[in-house]
Design an enzyme around this catalytic site. Structure first.
Site, PDB file in Angstrom:
ATOM      1  N   TYR B 368      30.120  21.151 -12.721  1.00  0.00           N
ATOM      2  CA  TYR B 368      28.660  21.186 -12.843  1.00  0.00           C
ATOM      3  C   TYR B 368      28.196  20.173 -13.879  1.00  0.00           C
ATOM      4  CZ  TYR B 368      28.358  25.639 -10.226  1.00  0.00           C
ATOM      5  OH  TYR B 368      28.398  26.608  -9.267  1.00  0.00           O
ATOM      6  N   PHE B 371      28.102  16.521 -12.725  1.00  0.00           N
ATOM      7  CA  PHE B 371      27.015  16.178 -11.812  1.00  0.00           C
ATOM      8  C   PHE B 371      25.633  16.310 -12.459  1.00  0.00           C
ATOM      9  CE2 PHE B 371      30.511  16.898  -8.815  1.00  0.00           C
ATOM     10  CZ  PHE B 371      30.438  15.692  -8.140  1.00  0.00           C
ATOM     11  N   LYS B 377      19.300  11.660  -9.944  1.00  0.00           N
ATOM     12  CA  LYS B 377      19.129  12.727  -8.969  1.00  0.00           C
ATOM     13  C   LYS B 377      18.105  13.779  -9.430  1.00  0.00           C
ATOM     14  CE  LYS B 377      21.850  16.579  -7.164  1.00  0.00           C
ATOM     15  NZ  LYS B 377      23.148  17.233  -7.355  1.00  0.00           N
ATOM     16  N   TYR B 378      18.280  14.309 -10.655  1.00  0.00           N
ATOM     17  CA  TYR B 378      17.375  15.388 -11.084  1.00  0.00           C
ATOM     18  C   TYR B 378      15.984  14.871 -11.419  1.00  0.00           C
ATOM     19  CZ  TYR B 378      21.381  18.365 -10.707  1.00  0.00           C
ATOM     20  OH  TYR B 378      22.431  19.056 -10.199  1.00  0.00           O
ATOM     21  N   GLU B 431      21.957  32.396  -6.992  1.00  0.00           N
ATOM     22  CA  GLU B 431      23.252  31.755  -7.206  1.00  0.00           C
ATOM     23  C   GLU B 431      24.370  32.721  -6.851  1.00  0.00           C
ATOM     24  OE1 GLU B 431      24.275  28.648  -7.786  1.00  0.00           O
ATOM     25  OE2 GLU B 431      26.278  29.532  -7.573  1.00  0.00           O
ATOM     26  N   ASP B 458      24.987  35.527  -2.303  1.00  0.00           N
ATOM     27  CA  ASP B 458      25.020  34.475  -1.287  1.00  0.00           C
ATOM     28  C   ASP B 458      23.648  34.368  -0.631  1.00  0.00           C
ATOM     29  OD1 ASP B 458      25.400  33.025   1.148  1.00  0.00           O
ATOM     30  OD2 ASP B 458      27.533  33.499   1.065  1.00  0.00           O
ATOM     31  N   MET B 459      23.069  33.172  -0.626  1.00  0.00           N
ATOM     32  CA  MET B 459      21.706  33.021  -0.104  1.00  0.00           C
ATOM     33  C   MET B 459      21.589  33.400   1.361  1.00  0.00           C
ATOM     34  SD  MET B 459      21.144  28.887   0.215  1.00  0.00           S
ATOM     35  CE  MET B 459      21.981  28.389  -1.274  1.00  0.00           C
ATOM     36  N   GLU B 474      19.887  21.937  -3.444  1.00  0.00           N
ATOM     37  CA  GLU B 474      20.629  20.678  -3.604  1.00  0.00           C
ATOM     38  C   GLU B 474      22.019  20.841  -3.015  1.00  0.00           C
ATOM     39  OE1 GLU B 474      22.133  19.579  -7.359  1.00  0.00           O
ATOM     40  OE2 GLU B 474      21.579  21.421  -8.385  1.00  0.00           O
ATOM     41  N   GLU B 483      28.594  19.752   3.217  1.00  0.00           N
ATOM     42  CA  GLU B 483      28.808  20.869   2.300  1.00  0.00           C
ATOM     43  C   GLU B 483      28.068  22.107   2.789  1.00  0.00           C
ATOM     44  OE1 GLU B 483      28.343  19.675  -1.801  1.00  0.00           O
ATOM     45  OE2 GLU B 483      29.761  18.033  -1.587  1.00  0.00           O
TER      46      GLU B 483
END
Lengths: 730, 730
Positions: B368, B371, B377-378, B431, B458-459, B474, B483
């Site tokens: 984490y 990245f 990116k952010y 998350e 889990d979403m 993301e 992914e």
């Protein structure tokens, strides 16, 4: 040569019958429990081996179509309910009772199931394709449940999406490991067989206007006029892509559909002989003349045999006629005639054997015995010696040396030739195999009256009592020098007087590119790591010789050969042959075009097969260049081989900012002729070879034009690099 | 992304010096034991890393030629004595003392040996070739004796026999397992550099009339005018054949000879970037502008540096200038600038990494952290959220859901965007990684003042307290959906209100065919059986993108793409990229043509590499068709891929009795455009994307003419069939 079990070998094709949904519908069960059981019993009684029937009914087609193909103009509600039904089905695919033709194990016995012909595995629409894949797997799962072993898949129809078709088939082969899948494919473009189009059969068995073939649904886009050859290539190209993408899986076979009329030139069909044809689909309405003796003894599925397309003979006439054609076909007849190679070789077809190594290994007596039975080879040797004796001045003393006498067949022939020529000679026989030398001693005592000078030892090092006028040897391998004849004769040349005669006087190796899924798979599946890196001795059957060169020799240590490829094909390997001149016009040949003229029915040599690890695709009208090297170190001899493919295009076709290749840096016509050394037998003055010479002229069609350029399109690996996998001990 | 040891990485090229036999001849040893030792010391003192010298002298050339090349008109006696000498030599090849330049171990230290340049390993004459092979092996054996590690072989010169050249090199690689062999090859046809021909250098460093290159003996037959591109292709084609026949042996490298002038269009040189260039041969007499930053940091061999071709600066000026060019080259400079991808990625170039599986695996904190350091990116995410907030009606209640919050970077950016937009919102963070969830709880307490609704799970299955107006995620992989973003978002779509906004709003995957010997060898040498059947994440460097499509998407489950291949090349794999629209014209892109415009210096994604098991040769002006499928079952997702090659020729070019293929059954222009779905970013109205649109127009050069037909010339296997080797757990 070697022996393997040939007891399972059956030279006859199986004949099956194809029954339609209509046939099933109009059958009443009478004393049987179900109509299918009655049909099975009926067809057995009629002499058919197996029954080929569609697995699903019209009801399934209707339900699937309503779920998965939304017609134009439906209401949003029925659209949504169809989508819901489809999603439910996708999660749990299954049939209802009346959607399948067979429901019981006993009905399915011996049945070949025809998968729903309307499944578009290569539909342009992603979703139709996706749902067709689910439906296909549902049918295969059901067939597996019923213990059915073989299913026939509908043909690919859409060149744009044949890769998707192949991907689905590959997935099915993985998911259904016990099923044999066979892909039905018209032998060439079936568009001429649209119901509205009159049949254009060149050699019809009987005229008929009723030539619709139910299983072929041809899309509009395929409607076009086309040459026969192009169409054969297009269907074959689809098959080639499918079996390549399925990695030559042996459970994947081909059902050749002969519903379309055969093309007028049968030459373009030869490529199918190299494929794993399992079934031949043969509607009674099509002509059945010109049937080739297919090599794999496939199952012939007779369709519409009971529909009375012909007024006389009834249903039985069709299978009787197929049997008759089979029996009277040249290919089958020759296998029944004793003394022919085909009869001798039954069971050896396409069987890979390691080449003999008579120099390194001492052969067993049984091997000598097998080869001594050749009815032609030793007769040719005797004739060659006889003529050499006749040509030799009568008052000179004659010394004949047999270098490598084995168990003595050439010694015996030498005595007969001397007798016929009314000559006398001193005979010296050299042999290095101590075991065979015992047999020689025995024959010396029992047959030859101690007249032969036996010399034990390797011809490269021993000495003989006297130099010879005539040196006779039989050290040739399938590819000429692969049993080390040059190395041995280099050593034995010492035995020969300065102007002596060698029998054979010369020999030539020949190469031809070859296509054979079967041999490729066989070589690939050999347990040893050699696999695709070593040559094999093979009696070719399911092969397609892609091209035969004018003439080529590798008297040198290496050769580069060029082949014109008229029809698209897959290069799986090289076929190696030899041709030897024994004396004058007496020779030995296994060259496919010349063997029957030079030494018909000779059994001792099958060709050599040099495999390629990765099959090389060769388009129509392409050019193949093959390099082969014969290499040596102090202990071994080996071959290495390699191929490149080219296509010739008009110079104006080159677009973009650069030329494709430099024409002048590429092989020129002159470099070709430098390897096109004349064959000694072809140049013979004897009439026996005239045909061969003519043949050569006909083959000389390789076009080299100044206004064309040659573009490289592919190549293979270098095979057996450094002799790592195959070598011949010195 | 993953870390591996990069300590050995040195961004600088080595500079060596090339000394001729004349240089050695005119050197007196002074205080050194031998002239060579003095030259070694001198060049070290001048700052050169290594010394490149010919291994043999003129005396050896003379003896070999007298033995092996019989001149015309010699007497039979001298012919026989030469033959005898040659045969004696062949049995025991060896040098005499004065036939070699080096005799001592200390002389050979750090030396790169140049093999006798006059050896014709591809001579047309079998015997010359055979004796050249013996001589080559004699030199290699002697170099090995002296502990020399690298030798440079003379260039192939004869396209007709380059297969023999390659066969010999392959044999040497096997016989001398500790030697690195490098093949000297002019970057394109050197025939314009014949001593008599004036130099045609387009950008000369300084004018010079003394441009003979001693090591290039060009035969008369190569004298021809040719376009530069064709000539680059011809030399590259020779190299390609050699390294293919040597099976991509890593001990075989290339010495690019820049003696010939560089071509005016550098585009044709890009194919060399995909090859294993080990040395660059750079005579001082040639211009040295336009030097590319070669990816492998090769050894630059400066030739004739002491000959005073230029009046000012002396010998040192040359290497100083090379260093200057290197330092000022864009490729090197960018790696030194912190914050650039090139700086960040040092040591990752062409390094194969397994793609992350954040759904199946719970990532460690360090991943984490890596990245989260992405500087772009952010910021893009924050900007997208900020603009979405601005566009949202001011008086409505705002609910933002972060699906897959990880350690919380998007939550933090969401707060900043809200602050900038002067808005308030309810933030929900979902998350499933229990470990990361601890970090979220900590930040909730320490940073976020308990304002965030944290939801663990889990979403695809959890519930959120309230439906969101804006859903931010993301989940993108290098290839977009690799992914499992689609599967996750299908599940999370429940969180969104009917007219809610998703950030990202869309994304597209892009594919390009790619050539890279290095990646092919890397993938091949992975220990697992997956090897060439699984995609990798790679920072591309030594690759050549053979073609870039106009635009292509695989929003569907499969795609078939067509690429026009302008320059001949070897297809080793496919490069996979993605481009995402976050909101409006704010995006993320790793597409090579657009990344700098959309999200410059973004570090989080390297491209995906889909390898091919067997390299596929693609001629100039050919067409490549790629099929790729994204497949799924209940447990896994995987990709399968496959390619076919075609060449387009004028219809009149078709000769023989048949057409090559059916044009109408082949992909048509319309099927191409159906996959050429417009990129959302390209269609953006914002000026930032205008360049991209222009680029597309420029690339649209794929010619489809009605008077041409398309002939298939090759194909690959179906890769990863049935997902057998690579899969992504659900």
């Amino acid at each position: 040569m070697d022996y393997h079990d040939t007891s399972a070998w059956d030279p006859h094709a199986t004949i099956s019958t194809y029954l339609t949904l209509e046939d099933i519908a109009k059958t009443s069960n009478e004393q049987y429990e179900t109509p299918i059981l009655k049909l099975v019993a009926d067809s057995k009684q009629k002499g058919y081996k197996r029954l080929c029937i569609p697995l699903t009914t019209e009801k399934w087609k209707k339900r699937w179509s309503e779920m998965c193909l939304l017609p134009m103009g439906v209401t949003p509600e029925s659209k949504e309910s169809a989508a819901l039904a489809a999603e439910t089905w996708r999660l749990n695919p299954g049939f209802r009772k009346d959607e399948v033709t067979i429901t019981r194990l006993d009905e399915a016995e011996g049945v070949i199931a025809l998968i729903s012909e309307w499944l578009e595995l290569d539909a342009a629409d992603d979703w139709v394709r996706h749902d067709a894949e689910i439906a296909l797997k549902q049918e295969l799962a059901y067939a597996t449940y019923l213990n059915i072993q073989t299913v026939i898949l509908p043909p690919p129809r859409n060149r744009d999406h044949v890769a998707s078709y192949a991907r689905i088939v590959q997935s099915c082969l993985t998911n259904f490991p016990y099923l044999y899948l066979s892909i039905r494919l018209p032998i060439y473009n079936p568009s001429v067989f649209q119901p509205v189009t009159p049949m254009l059969s060149p050699v019809p068995l009987a005229s008929t206007a009723n030539a619709t073939t139910p299983s072929l649904v041809i899309s509009e886009s395929e409607q076009q006029s086309d040459t026969e050859g192009g169409s054969v290539n297009a269907t074959w190209e689809m098959w080639d892509l499918i079996r390549s993408m399925c990695d030559y899986n042996i459970k994947l076979t081909l059902t050749i559909d002969l519903s379309p009329a055969l093309p007028t030139t049968l030459g373009v069909l030869s490529k199918w002989a190299a494929e794993s044809v399992r079934h031949i689909f043969l509607p009674s309405s099509t002509f059945i003349a010109n049937m080739k003796g297919y090599p794999h003894r496939p199952n012939i599925i007779l369709a519409e045999a009971s529909e009375g397309h012909h007024s006389r003979g009834g249903e039985a006439a069709y299978s009787q006629y197929v049997r008759h054609l089979e029996k009277t076909s040249q290919a089958v007849q020759v296998t029944k005639r004793p003394g022919t190679v085909e009869n001798f070789a039954q069971g050896y077809q396409d069987y890979l054997q390691a080449p003999l190594q008579p120099l390194m290994d001492n052969l067993p007596s049984i091997t000598y015995q097998t080869f001594e039975q050749d009815p032609v080879k030793y007769a040719q040797y005797e004739e060659a010696m006889y003529r050499a004796f006749l040509d030799y001045p009568g008052d000179d003393k004659l010394v004949v040396c047999i270098a490598g006498a084995g168990r003595g067949p050439l010694v015996a022939r030498c005595f007969r030739a001397l007798e016929r020529a009314d000559r006398d000679a001193m005979i010296i026989a050299v042999e290095k195999n101590p075991n065979a030398f015992v047999t020689l001693q025995e024959r010396q005592a029992n047959e030859w009256d101690n007249k032969v000078h036996l010399v034990f030892g390797d011809m490269r090092v021993v000495n003989v009592p006297e130099k010879a006028n005539i040196l006779v040897s039989e050290l040739l391998g399938s590819f000429g020098d692969n049993e080390l004849s040059p190395e041995c004769l280099d050593g034995a040349a010492r035995f020969l007087k300065p102007n002596g005669i060698s029998i054979p006087s010369s020999y030539t190796a020949h190469l031809a590119p070859l296509s054979s899924s079967k041999l490729y798979n066989e070589a690939r599946s050999t347990k040893t790591e050699k696999g695709l890196e070593t040559p094999y001795v093979v009696m070719f059957q399911a092969v397609n010789i892609l091209s035969l060169p004018i003439t080529n020799s590798h008297n040198a240590r290496s050769a580069r050969l060029r082949f014109y490829i008229p029809h698209a094909g897959i290069l799986h390997g090289l076929a190696g042959y030899f041709e030897a001149v024994l004396y004058g016009n007496i020779g030995l040949s296994i060259h496919p075009h010349r063997k029957d003229q030079v030494s018909k029915d000779m059994l001792s040599w099958f060709p050599l097969f040099f495999p390629f690890r990765e099959p090389l695709y060769l388009p129509s009208n392409s050019e193949l260049q093959v390099s082969i090297w014969r290499l040596t170190n102090t202990r071994q001899i080996w071959y290495e081989w390699h191929a490149e493919s080219f296509i010739s295009i008009p110079k104006s076709a080159s677009s973009g900012e650069e030329l494709l290749a430099q024409p002048s840096s590429l092989p020129s016509a002159s470099s070709f002729s430098s390897f096109g050394a004349p064959s000694p037998l072809v140049d013979s003055k004897e009439p026996i070879f005239l045909d061969t010479r003519r043949l050569n002229v006909n083959e000389q069609s390789n076009p080299v034009h100044a206004d064309r350029e040659i573009v490289k399109i592919g190549h293979t690996s270098l095979h057996n690099a450094g002799g790592r996998s195959s070598w011949i001990g010195l």
